[in-house]
Design a protein around this motif. Structure first.
Motif, PDB file in Angstrom:
ATOM      1  N   VAL A 107       0.908  -1.157  -0.113  1.00 32.31           N
ATOM      2  CA  VAL A 107       0.090   0.095   0.118  1.00 32.31           C
ATOM      3  C   VAL A 107       0.750   1.190   0.010  1.00 32.31           C
ATOM      4  O   VAL A 107       1.761   1.565   0.919  1.00 32.31           O
ATOM      5  CB  VAL A 107      -0.747   0.157   1.285  1.00 32.31           C
ATOM      6  CG1 VAL A 107      -1.921   1.035   0.993  1.00 32.31           C
ATOM      7  CG2 VAL A 107      -1.759  -1.395   1.352  1.00 32.31           C
ATOM      8  N   VAL A 108       0.742   2.144  -1.194  1.00 32.62           N
ATOM      9  CA  VAL A 108       1.548   3.361  -0.948  1.00 32.62           C
ATOM     10  C   VAL A 108       0.759   4.558  -1.210  1.00 32.62           C
ATOM     11  O   VAL A 108      -0.505   4.542  -1.574  1.00 32.62           O
ATOM     12  CB  VAL A 108       2.440   3.109  -2.413  1.00 32.62           C
ATOM     13  CG1 VAL A 108       3.381   2.009  -2.491  1.00 32.62           C
ATOM     14  CG2 VAL A 108       1.435   3.137  -3.624  1.00 32.62           C
ATOM     15  N   CYS A 109       1.408   5.745  -0.704  1.00 29.20           N
ATOM     16  CA  CYS A 109       0.795   7.008  -0.718  1.00 29.20           C
ATOM     17  C   CYS A 109       1.801   8.072  -1.120  1.00 29.20           C
ATOM     18  O   CYS A 109       3.192   7.577  -0.933  1.00 29.20           O
ATOM     19  CB  CYS A 109       0.211   7.278   0.549  1.00 29.20           C
ATOM     20  SG  CYS A 109       1.323   7.518   1.933  1.00 29.20           S
ATOM     21  N   GLY A 110       1.488   9.334  -1.626  1.00 30.81           N
ATOM     22  CA  GLY A 110       2.631  10.040  -2.109  1.00 30.81           C
ATOM     23  C   GLY A 110       2.019  11.532  -2.206  1.00 30.81           C
ATOM     24  O   GLY A 110       1.291  12.108  -1.477  1.00 30.81           O
ATOM     25  N   GLN A 111       2.340  12.093  -3.262  1.00 26.26           N
ATOM     26  CA  GLN A 111       2.408  13.606  -3.571  1.00 26.26           C
ATOM     27  C   GLN A 111       0.802  13.938  -4.014  1.00 26.26           C
ATOM     28  O   GLN A 111       0.799  14.975  -4.553  1.00 26.26           O
ATOM     29  CB  GLN A 111       3.649  14.009  -4.553  1.00 26.26           C
ATOM     30  CG  GLN A 111       4.903  13.808  -4.053  1.00 26.26           C
ATOM     31  CD  GLN A 111       5.009  14.758  -2.620  1.00 26.26           C
ATOM     32  OE1 GLN A 111       4.595  15.968  -2.709  1.00 26.26           O
ATOM     33  NE2 GLN A 111       5.527  13.952  -1.563  1.00 26.26           N
ATOM     34  N   ASP A 112       0.011  13.050  -3.854  1.00 23.37           N
ATOM     35  CA  ASP A 112      -1.206  13.386  -4.129  1.00 23.37           C
ATOM     36  C   ASP A 112      -2.154  12.694  -3.066  1.00 23.37           C
ATOM     37  O   ASP A 112      -1.406  12.311  -2.151  1.00 23.37           O
ATOM     38  CB  ASP A 112      -1.994  12.977  -5.510  1.00 23.37           C
ATOM     39  CG  ASP A 112      -1.884  11.343  -5.723  1.00 23.37           C
ATOM     40  OD1 ASP A 112      -1.399  10.772  -4.712  1.00 23.37           O
ATOM     41  OD2 ASP A 112      -2.348  10.978  -6.744  1.00 23.37           O
ATOM     42  N   CYS A 137      -4.057  10.120  -2.899  1.00 22.92           N
ATOM     43  CA  CYS A 137      -4.580   8.914  -3.216  1.00 22.92           C
ATOM     44  C   CYS A 137      -3.709   7.814  -2.595  1.00 22.92           C
ATOM     45  O   CYS A 137      -2.436   7.748  -2.396  1.00 22.92           O
ATOM     46  CB  CYS A 137      -4.443   8.489  -4.987  1.00 22.92           C
ATOM     47  SG  CYS A 137      -4.980   7.084  -5.511  1.00 22.92           S
ATOM     48  N   ILE A 138      -4.386   6.865  -2.236  1.00 26.77           N
ATOM     49  CA  ILE A 138      -3.799   5.515  -1.743  1.00 26.77           C
ATOM     50  C   ILE A 138      -3.815   4.260  -2.497  1.00 26.77           C
ATOM     51  O   ILE A 138      -5.106   4.001  -3.062  1.00 26.77           O
ATOM     52  CB  ILE A 138      -4.420   4.962  -0.213  1.00 26.77           C
ATOM     53  CG1 ILE A 138      -4.230   6.279   0.771  1.00 26.77           C
ATOM     54  CG2 ILE A 138      -3.895   3.663   0.325  1.00 26.77           C
ATOM     55  CD1 ILE A 138      -5.555   6.943   1.076  1.00 26.77           C
ATOM     56  N   GLN A 139      -2.960   3.737  -3.127  1.00 28.99           N
ATOM     57  CA  GLN A 139      -2.946   2.718  -4.099  1.00 28.99           C
ATOM     58  C   GLN A 139      -2.592   1.240  -3.535  1.00 28.99           C
ATOM     59  O   GLN A 139      -1.400   1.352  -2.667  1.00 28.99           O
ATOM     60  CB  GLN A 139      -1.705   3.051  -5.113  1.00 28.99           C
ATOM     61  CG  GLN A 139      -2.209   4.331  -6.015  1.00 28.99           C
ATOM     62  CD  GLN A 139      -1.035   4.908  -6.741  1.00 28.99           C
ATOM     63  OE1 GLN A 139      -0.162   5.444  -6.784  1.00 28.99           O
ATOM     64  NE2 GLN A 139      -1.719   4.513  -8.286  1.00 28.99           N
ATOM     65  N   PRO A 175      -1.820  -3.991 -10.179  1.00 29.99           N
ATOM     66  CA  PRO A 175      -2.397  -3.116  -9.319  1.00 29.99           C
ATOM     67  C   PRO A 175      -4.073  -3.859  -8.773  1.00 29.99           C
ATOM     68  O   PRO A 175      -4.522  -4.476  -9.399  1.00 29.99           O
ATOM     69  CB  PRO A 175      -3.135  -1.977 -10.362  1.00 29.99           C
ATOM     70  CG  PRO A 175      -2.236  -2.287 -11.330  1.00 29.99           C
ATOM     71  CD  PRO A 175      -1.662  -3.774 -11.499  1.00 29.99           C
ATOM     72  N   GLN A 176      -4.483  -3.137  -7.540  1.00 36.83           N
ATOM     73  CA  GLN A 176      -5.583  -3.816  -6.802  1.00 36.83           C
ATOM     74  C   GLN A 176      -6.522  -2.783  -6.888  1.00 36.83           C
ATOM     75  O   GLN A 176      -7.665  -2.894  -7.558  1.00 36.83           O
ATOM     76  CB  GLN A 176      -5.452  -4.342  -5.340  1.00 36.83           C
ATOM     77  CG  GLN A 176      -4.447  -5.664  -5.524  1.00 36.83           C
ATOM     78  CD  GLN A 176      -4.904  -6.659  -6.197  1.00 36.83           C
ATOM     79  OE1 GLN A 176      -5.864  -7.355  -5.789  1.00 36.83           O
ATOM     80  NE2 GLN A 176      -4.444  -7.005  -7.371  1.00 36.83           N
ATOM     81  N   LYS A 177      -6.381  -1.659  -6.021  1.00 29.99           N
ATOM     82  CA  LYS A 177      -7.665  -0.690  -6.217  1.00 29.99           C
ATOM     83  C   LYS A 177      -6.755   0.612  -5.635  1.00 29.99           C
ATOM     84  O   LYS A 177      -5.758   0.580  -5.058  1.00 29.99           O
ATOM     85  CB  LYS A 177      -8.671  -1.117  -5.270  1.00 29.99           C
ATOM     86  CG  LYS A 177      -8.452  -1.341  -3.869  1.00 29.99           C
ATOM     87  CD  LYS A 177      -9.774  -1.848  -3.213  1.00 29.99           C
ATOM     88  CE  LYS A 177      -9.225  -2.112  -1.871  1.00 29.99           C
ATOM     89  NZ  LYS A 177     -10.650  -2.834  -1.013  1.00 29.99           N
ATOM     90  N   SER A 178      -7.642   1.648  -5.806  1.00 31.51           N
ATOM     91  CA  SER A 178      -7.273   3.107  -5.546  1.00 31.51           C
ATOM     92  C   SER A 178      -8.154   3.506  -4.601  1.00 31.51           C
ATOM     93  O   SER A 178      -9.424   3.468  -4.895  1.00 31.51           O
ATOM     94  CB  SER A 178      -6.623   3.663  -6.616  1.00 31.51           C
ATOM     95  OG  SER A 178      -6.310   5.191  -6.336  1.00 31.51           O
ATOM     96  N   TYR A 211     -15.377  -1.521   2.781  1.00 31.93           N
ATOM     97  CA  TYR A 211     -15.371  -0.231   2.157  1.00 31.93           C
ATOM     98  C   TYR A 211     -15.933   0.791   2.962  1.00 31.93           C
ATOM     99  O   TYR A 211     -16.721   1.807   2.443  1.00 31.93           O
ATOM    100  CB  TYR A 211     -16.270  -0.763   0.745  1.00 31.93           C
ATOM    101  CG  TYR A 211     -15.807  -1.510  -0.031  1.00 31.93           C
ATOM    102  CD1 TYR A 211     -14.843  -1.100  -1.111  1.00 31.93           C
ATOM    103  CD2 TYR A 211     -16.279  -2.970  -0.153  1.00 31.93           C
ATOM    104  CE1 TYR A 211     -14.556  -2.193  -1.945  1.00 31.93           C
ATOM    105  CE2 TYR A 211     -15.807  -3.754  -0.951  1.00 31.93           C
ATOM    106  CZ  TYR A 211     -14.735  -3.392  -1.791  1.00 31.93           C
ATOM    107  OH  TYR A 211     -14.223  -4.346  -2.892  1.00 31.93           O
ATOM    108  N   GLN A 212     -15.592   1.023   4.143  1.00 30.33           N
ATOM    109  CA  GLN A 212     -15.725   2.091   5.114  1.00 30.33           C
ATOM    110  C   GLN A 212     -14.684   3.106   5.309  1.00 30.33           C
ATOM    111  O   GLN A 212     -13.295   2.400   5.290  1.00 30.33           O
ATOM    112  CB  GLN A 212     -16.234   1.648   6.407  1.00 30.33           C
ATOM    113  CG  GLN A 212     -17.619   1.074   6.455  1.00 30.33           C
ATOM    114  CD  GLN A 212     -18.143   0.478   7.839  1.00 30.33           C
ATOM    115  OE1 GLN A 212     -17.712  -0.311   8.224  1.00 30.33           O
ATOM    116  NE2 GLN A 212     -19.387   0.937   8.214  1.00 30.33           N
ATOM    117  N   SER A 213     -14.762   4.239   5.409  1.00 31.45           N
ATOM    118  CA  SER A 213     -13.479   5.297   5.842  1.00 31.45           C
ATOM    119  C   SER A 213     -14.260   6.270   6.672  1.00 31.45           C
ATOM    120  O   SER A 213     -15.303   6.600   6.738  1.00 31.45           O
ATOM    121  CB  SER A 213     -12.928   5.603   4.642  1.00 31.45           C
ATOM    122  OG  SER A 213     -13.924   6.405   3.753  1.00 31.45           O
TER     123      SER A 213
END
Length: 408
Positions: free
Chosen positions: A339-344, A346-348, A356-359, A400-402
């Protein structure tokens, strides 16, 4: 609106403008550094530490709050951990305190690292002090009513990184911010530093006792591999170094690949004449994050160029490289995914082979700095994501909750 309510609203609005959450961390269970506990800790640019009890936070009645109320779930405990003692040129701190860049948890002790020092907090003693003091943390609109919200944890020790006597790191002792922390099997503390060095600390005396100094740029990540009793550090110089903690020397050096298609990884012997030339030209290969999986057989790192690399650690063979959409600030591992995150915002999610799985979109941060994964709370994986705002997003991918926590 009453005067007190108006003042609180102004404080929250001001906090939104300048506070950033640099790191988030789930506590580990006592005696097991690979399993996560029930608390989430977050540290901010204002020198504050915030804490949530996940079991309380994830109760159904809080999950049922409206999206607006979810953005007001304040911390159960918060306190000013790193005070600002004097004006420091270039500091991002506010009048509250100096930034905290690193957190670590080990056997009921919480470690925090900032611009000028590392502090050790006695979380176990604090929990004993408040045991049995049941209280309501939230009102119906989500705001905290807890009067202990600003209770400070007992401070066990302060380690002064600004007074380090071992001034022989490759960059000189000028950038003394602590970027990463880890603890070994014996409870010894190690810190990665902006001056390009890794330090070992005597937590009883508060003194730095050993220096690991072969990186050519700031050390961004630090991990301890329990099965081989070695330190693994990653740096903005595009190298990963494996350290023998007894001799304080690196026993091998891995170089980040120049592109996702580069399936080889240079392994430099210490005597290589080309080592310095290769490592000082990073070309977007600065390593911003490095993690070991639970088996400690696989090490994964994220580069500033957006490339993710995975090595089989025992053989030190590069097994996978793939590119993400943006520069990487942090990554974490669950049982199957990266799981990665960065300069936007978005969690990928990717399979270990790069599929790729989901974003997912974080709700409130335009730039994300930190992500941590909790693999086994009520059988639900939880991602905690923080960034350029006073908010922390929690994602429960399986349901699928946040929802959003407010550092206040």
């Amino acid at each position: 609106m009453c005067e007190t309510g108006y003042e609180e609203a102004i404080k929250r609005q001001n906090k939104k403008r300048y506070e950033k959450v640099f790191c988030s961390l789930f506590s580990n269970l006592e005696g097991d550094n690979n399993k996560k506990g029930d608390f989430l800790f977050c540290a901010s640019s204002t020198g504050r530490i915030y804490t949530w009890n996940l079991k309380k936070t994830l109760q159904k009645r809080f999950l049922a709050l409206s999206s607006e109320a979810r953005q007001t779930i304040a911390a159960e405990y918060s306190f000013l951990a790193h005070e600002k003692k004097a004006t420091k040129i270039g500091s991002e701190g506010t009048s509250d305190g100096v930034p905290i860049y690193a957190l670590q948890f080990h056997e009921k002790l919480l470690f925090s690292g900032g611009d000028d020092c590392i502090k050790i907090w006695d979380w176990g003693r604090f929990q004993e002090d408040v045991k049995g003091q049941e209280h309501e943390v939230f009102t119906k609109d989500g705001f905290r009513t807890n009067k202990r919200g600003n209770t400070k944890l007992p401070l066990r020790r302060e380690l002064k990184t600004s007074l380090i006597g071992l001034k022989s790191s490759s960059l000189g002792n000028i950038y003394n911010e602590t970027t990463s922390l880890c603890v070994d099997d014996q409870g010894k503390l190690y810190s990665a530093c902006g001056d390009g060095a890794v330090y070992e600390w005597d937590t009883e005396t508060g003194q730095a006792v050993s220096l690991f100094s072969e990186h050519l740029s700031s050390v961004s990540c630090l991990n301890y591999r329990h099965s081989s009793r070695t330190l693994i550090s990653a740096s903005l110089d595009a190298s990963i170094r494996v350290w023998d903690v007894r001799t304080k020397r690196s026993v091998s050096v891995l170089e980040a690949p120049s592109s996702p298609s580069d399936s080889s990884s240079s392994l430099f012997p210490k005597s290589s004449s080309n080592q310095k030339r290769k490592l000082t030209t990073t070309d977007g290969r600065s390593i911003c994050s490095l993690k070991l999986d639970s088996s400690e057989d696989w090490v994964t790192c994220g580069l500033s160029s957006g490339v993710v690399c995975t090595w089989h650690f025992p053989s030190q063979v590069l097994t996978s490289t793939f590119s993400t959409d943006n520069s990487i600030s942090d990554l974490s591992l669950d049982s199957e995914n990266i799981v990665v995150c960065g300069q936007d915002n978005c969690i990928q999610e990717f399979k270990r082979n790069g599929t790729p799985q989901k974003s997912s979109k974080a709700h409130l941060s335009s730039i994300l700095y930190s992500i941590d994964v909790h693999p086994a709370l009520n059988q639900n994986t939880i991602y905690a994501v923080s960034g350029n705002s006073p908010y922390v997003d929690l994602f429960l991918p399986s349901s699928y909750q946040s929802f959003t926590l407010f550092c206040y």
